[in-house]
Design an enzyme around this catalytic site. Structure first.
Site, mmCIF file in Angstrom:
data_model
loop_
_atom_site.group_PDB
_atom_site.id
_atom_site.type_symbol
_atom_site.label_atom_id
_atom_site.label_comp_id
_atom_site.label_asym_id
_atom_site.label_seq_id
_atom_site.Cartn_x
_atom_site.Cartn_y
_atom_site.Cartn_z
ATOM 1 N N ASP A 33 -6.716 -38.009 -2.247
ATOM 2 C CA ASP A 33 -7.097 -38.267 -0.848
ATOM 3 C C ASP A 33 -7.293 -37.005 -0.001
ATOM 4 O O ASP A 33 -6.754 -36.903 1.117
ATOM 5 C CB ASP A 33 -6.051 -39.183 -0.181
ATOM 6 C CG ASP A 33 -5.919 -40.535 -0.877
ATOM 7 O OD1 ASP A 33 -6.549 -40.728 -1.930
ATOM 8 O OD2 ASP A 33 -5.174 -41.388 -0.372
ATOM 9 N N LYS B 111 -9.946 -46.643 -3.338
ATOM 10 C CA LYS B 111 -8.813 -47.572 -3.248
ATOM 11 C C LYS B 111 -8.633 -48.037 -1.814
ATOM 12 O O LYS B 111 -9.082 -47.380 -0.878
ATOM 13 C CB LYS B 111 -7.534 -46.907 -3.755
ATOM 14 C CG LYS B 111 -7.121 -45.706 -2.929
ATOM 15 C CD LYS B 111 -5.955 -44.982 -3.538
ATOM 16 C CE LYS B 111 -5.530 -43.786 -2.725
ATOM 17 N NZ LYS B 111 -5.041 -44.098 -1.372
ATOM 18 N N CYS C 237 0.611 -41.468 -0.791
ATOM 19 C CA CYS C 237 -0.307 -41.648 -1.916
ATOM 20 C C CYS C 237 0.020 -40.773 -3.115
ATOM 21 O O CYS C 237 -0.148 -41.203 -4.254
ATOM 22 C CB CYS C 237 -1.739 -41.490 -1.433
ATOM 23 S SG CYS C 237 -2.171 -42.855 -0.307
HETATM 24 C C1 VGL Z 1 -2.188 -42.549 2.888
HETATM 25 C C2 VGL Z 1 -1.143 -43.690 4.571
HETATM 26 C C3 VGL Z 1 -2.156 -44.620 4.612
HETATM 27 C C4 VGL Z 1 -2.187 -41.376 1.953
HETATM 28 C C5 VGL Z 1 -3.217 -43.467 2.902
HETATM 29 O O1 VGL Z 1 -3.267 -40.963 1.484
HETATM 30 O O2 VGL Z 1 -1.084 -40.847 1.686
HETATM 31 N N1 VGL Z 1 -1.152 -42.678 3.725
HETATM 32 N N2 VGL Z 1 -3.185 -44.497 3.772
#
Ligand code: VGL
Ligand code: ZN
Length: 213
Positions: free
Chosen positions: A9, A110, A155
């Site tokens: 991410d 995702k 994540c």
């Molecule tokens: C994430 C919170 C919500 C992450 C993704 O990438 O850690 N955290 N969505």
């Protein structure tokens, strides 16, 4: 017996200025670029996950009618209410502009299902459905993962714990991760938890030394 580098991410919304900015999130982009260079030199494939939500995603505080940072239940599972982030196709959902994207050979999306969050790059938070990541890695005989990215306490952690459960050997480039830290110790606790479950914590230099051809 193969390896892969998994970048979690590394999207604009998780970097300063983004919708769900992780403190220092942009500092890991250079680490990712260096790790990628070492991986590619060693013939190790690089996979990137992307948080990729529909605008009506149930984890967004605005859609739940709740306050950002609070917690509740989404379709039977505990849920943190997040600011709207990584909306499919938006600028904030793009990978960071300084990330060397040509090295990435596979993208895993995702969080597309409206009623369930998906921190891990392998499964949604209820382990109801899988992404294509495990199949993709198996098809390439990958059994060892090096993981880094955003955010340590969400994540990265859930991806690493799922990978360990699935039987992968896992190492985490700790210098390539940053935490949301809703509570100040969350990042540190996540690192300890990953280590306790069997992940090795390494530095970028260690990764590059071990992969040097
Ligand atoms: C994430 C919170 C919500 C992450 C993704 O990438 O850690 N955290 N969505
Ligand atoms: Zn998300």
């Amino acid at each position: 017996m193969g390896k892969a580098l998994l970048l979690i991410d590394l999207q604009q919304d998780f970097c300063p200025g983004g919708a769900l900015a992780v403190p220092g999130g942009d500092q890991v982009i250079d680490v990712a670029n260096q790790a990628m260079a070492c991986a590619l030199r060693a013939g190790i494939p690089v996979v990137a996950s992307l948080d990729w939500h529909p605008g009506n995603h149930g984890s967004f505080a605005v859609n739940a009618g709740q306050d950002v940072g609070g917690t509740g239940i989404l379709d039977g599972l505990p849920q943190v209410w997040w600011p709207a982030h990584c909306v499919q196709g938006s600028e904030g959902a793009q990978l960071h502009p300084r990330l060397d994207q040509q090295g990435i050979i596979k993208r895993i999306y995702k969080g597309q299902q409206e009623q369930i969050d998906s921190y891990s790059a392998f499964f949604d938070n209820g382990h109801r459905r899988q992404t294509e990541l495990d199949d993709w890695l198996h098809a390439r005989n990958v059994d060892h993962l090096t993981v880094m990215g955003l955010a340590t306490d969400y994540c990265v952690k859930f991806t690493v714990l799922d990978a360990l459960s699935l039987g992968y050997g896992v190492e985490v480039i700790s210098t390539g991760c940053r935490a949301v830290n809703l509570s100040p110790a969350d990042g540190r606790q996540a690192m300890s938890e990953m280590q306790a479950r069997g992940a090795a914590l390494i530095t970028l230099d260690e990764f590059c030394q071990r992969t040097a051809p």
